[in-house]
Design a protein around this motif. Structure first.
Motif, short mmCIF file in Angstrom:
data_model
loop_
_atom_site.label_atom_id
_atom_site.label_comp_id
_atom_site.label_asym_id
_atom_site.label_seq_id
_atom_site.Cartn_x
_atom_site.Cartn_y
_atom_site.Cartn_z
N GLN A 141 84.01 30.41 20.01
CA GLN A 141 82.75 30.29 20.76
C GLN A 141 82.08 31.66 20.88
O GLN A 141 80.87 31.79 20.69
CB GLN A 141 82.99 29.72 22.16
CG GLN A 141 83.13 28.23 22.18
CD GLN A 141 83.19 27.70 23.61
OE1 GLN A 141 83.69 28.38 24.50
NE2 GLN A 141 82.69 26.50 23.80
N PHE A 142 82.88 32.68 21.18
CA PHE A 142 82.33 34.02 21.32
C PHE A 142 81.76 34.50 19.99
O PHE A 142 80.67 35.07 19.93
CB PHE A 142 83.43 34.98 21.81
CG PHE A 142 82.97 36.39 21.98
CD1 PHE A 142 82.10 36.73 23.01
CD2 PHE A 142 83.39 37.39 21.12
CE1 PHE A 142 81.67 38.03 23.16
CE2 PHE A 142 82.96 38.68 21.27
CZ PHE A 142 82.10 39.01 22.30
N ARG A 143 82.48 34.24 18.90
CA ARG A 143 82.01 34.65 17.57
C ARG A 143 80.70 33.95 17.23
O ARG A 143 79.75 34.57 16.76
CB ARG A 143 83.07 34.30 16.52
CG ARG A 143 82.68 34.73 15.10
CD ARG A 143 83.63 34.18 14.08
NE ARG A 143 83.80 32.75 14.11
CZ ARG A 143 82.89 31.86 13.65
NH1 ARG A 143 81.76 32.27 13.18
NH2 ARG A 143 83.14 30.57 13.71
N GLU A 144 80.66 32.64 17.52
CA GLU A 144 79.42 31.90 17.23
C GLU A 144 78.27 32.41 18.08
O GLU A 144 77.14 32.50 17.60
CB GLU A 144 79.65 30.41 17.47
CG GLU A 144 80.54 29.76 16.42
CD GLU A 144 80.92 28.33 16.77
OE1 GLU A 144 80.43 27.80 17.79
OE2 GLU A 144 81.72 27.75 16.01
N SER A 145 78.55 32.75 19.34
CA SER A 145 77.48 33.27 20.18
C SER A 145 77.03 34.63 19.69
O SER A 145 75.84 34.96 19.75
CB SER A 145 77.92 33.34 21.65
OG SER A 145 78.93 34.30 21.82
N LEU A 146 77.95 35.44 19.16
CA LEU A 146 77.57 36.73 18.60
C LEU A 146 76.73 36.54 17.34
O LEU A 146 75.77 37.28 17.11
CB LEU A 146 78.80 37.57 18.26
CG LEU A 146 79.48 38.27 19.43
CD1 LEU A 146 80.69 39.04 18.93
CD2 LEU A 146 78.53 39.20 20.14
N GLU A 147 77.07 35.57 16.51
CA GLU A 147 76.30 35.32 15.31
C GLU A 147 74.88 34.88 15.65
O GLU A 147 73.95 35.19 14.92
CB GLU A 147 76.99 34.25 14.45
CG GLU A 147 78.20 34.76 13.72
CD GLU A 147 78.87 33.67 12.90
OE1 GLU A 147 78.50 32.49 13.02
OE2 GLU A 147 79.78 34.02 12.12
N ASP A 148 74.75 34.15 16.75
CA ASP A 148 73.42 33.73 17.15
C ASP A 148 72.60 34.91 17.67
O ASP A 148 71.39 34.97 17.48
CB ASP A 148 73.50 32.65 18.24
CG ASP A 148 74.08 31.34 17.70
OD1 ASP A 148 74.06 31.17 16.45
OD2 ASP A 148 74.52 30.53 18.52
N VAL A 149 73.24 35.85 18.36
CA VAL A 149 72.53 36.97 18.97
C VAL A 149 72.36 38.13 18.00
O VAL A 149 71.28 38.69 17.87
CB VAL A 149 73.28 37.45 20.23
CG1 VAL A 149 72.66 38.69 20.81
CG2 VAL A 149 73.34 36.35 21.26
N ILE A 150 73.43 38.48 17.30
CA ILE A 150 73.38 39.63 16.40
C ILE A 150 73.37 39.12 14.96
O ILE A 150 74.26 38.38 14.57
CB ILE A 150 74.62 40.53 16.60
CG1 ILE A 150 74.70 40.98 18.05
CG2 ILE A 150 74.61 41.72 15.67
CD1 ILE A 150 76.00 41.67 18.40
#
Length: 186
Positions: free
Chosen positions: A119-128
């Motif tokens: 989830q954290f990785r996916e949220s990072l991909e969405d932001v960065i």
């Protein structure tokens, strides 16, 4: 003399017989004569016999009481061993259950942590936006992204451990790259 009052120990014709050492030991052991050779009177003999009988009775009672006490102690000892064994079996069973529960918890925790990392990785991909440390291998498409990066957005991530060449989520190996070329300008 009458037969009722006759005492063979006082018979003068039997003095030689009663002077034999083996016979004297037997008479002393039976309580009929003393160590000094004195003849024990009948009343004293009966009193001594009653004392001996009572002493034997008391000794038998004590022996029985000791035997019962030993049996009772052994019974309690066996019960204690049985109780400890049952406790050990229960404890071992509980230990197996605890181990099983612990392993289940470890597995659940691992899955949960993996889920959180994803989830954290996916949220990072969405932001960065994903930037590769290497230049793209192909020309840019209409969104001005490399086909690899564009494919990554649709599919799995291509994260890599820096300097290790180990890909996470299906990353590409550093051996697949060509020599560095300048990025094409617009």
């Amino acid at each position: 003399r009458s037969l009722a009052t006759y005492n063979s120990l006082t018979d003068k014709h039997l003095v030689g017989y009663f002077s034999n050492a083996r016979i004297r030991r037997h008479l002393q052991k039976s309580g009929l004569i003393s160590r000094s050779g004195r003849i024990i009177p009948e009343k004293e003999y009966r009193l001594n016999a009653m004392r001996k009988d009572h002493q034997r009775y008391v000794q038998q009672c004590l022996a029985d009481a000791i035997f019962r006490k030993v049996l009772d102690m052994e019974h309690h000892h066996q019960l204690e061993i049985k109780r400890k064994l049952e406790y050990s079996v229960r404890k071992e069973g509980m230990q197996k259950i605890k181990t099983s529960l612990f392993l289940d918890l470890v597995l659940q925790r691992r899955k949960f942590l993996f889920f959180q990392v994803e989830q954290f990785r996916e949220s990072l991909e969405d932001v960065i936006p994903m930037h590769s440390p290497h230049p793209p291998l192909g020309p840019r498409n209409h969104n001005e992204l490399s086909p690899l990066v564009a494919g990554e957005r649709a599919g799995r991530s291509r994260w890599r451990a820096p300097g290790l060449g180990v890909g996470y989520g299906g990353g590409h190996s550093p051996h697949q790259h060509r020599t560095k070329e300048p990025a094409p300008s617009k």
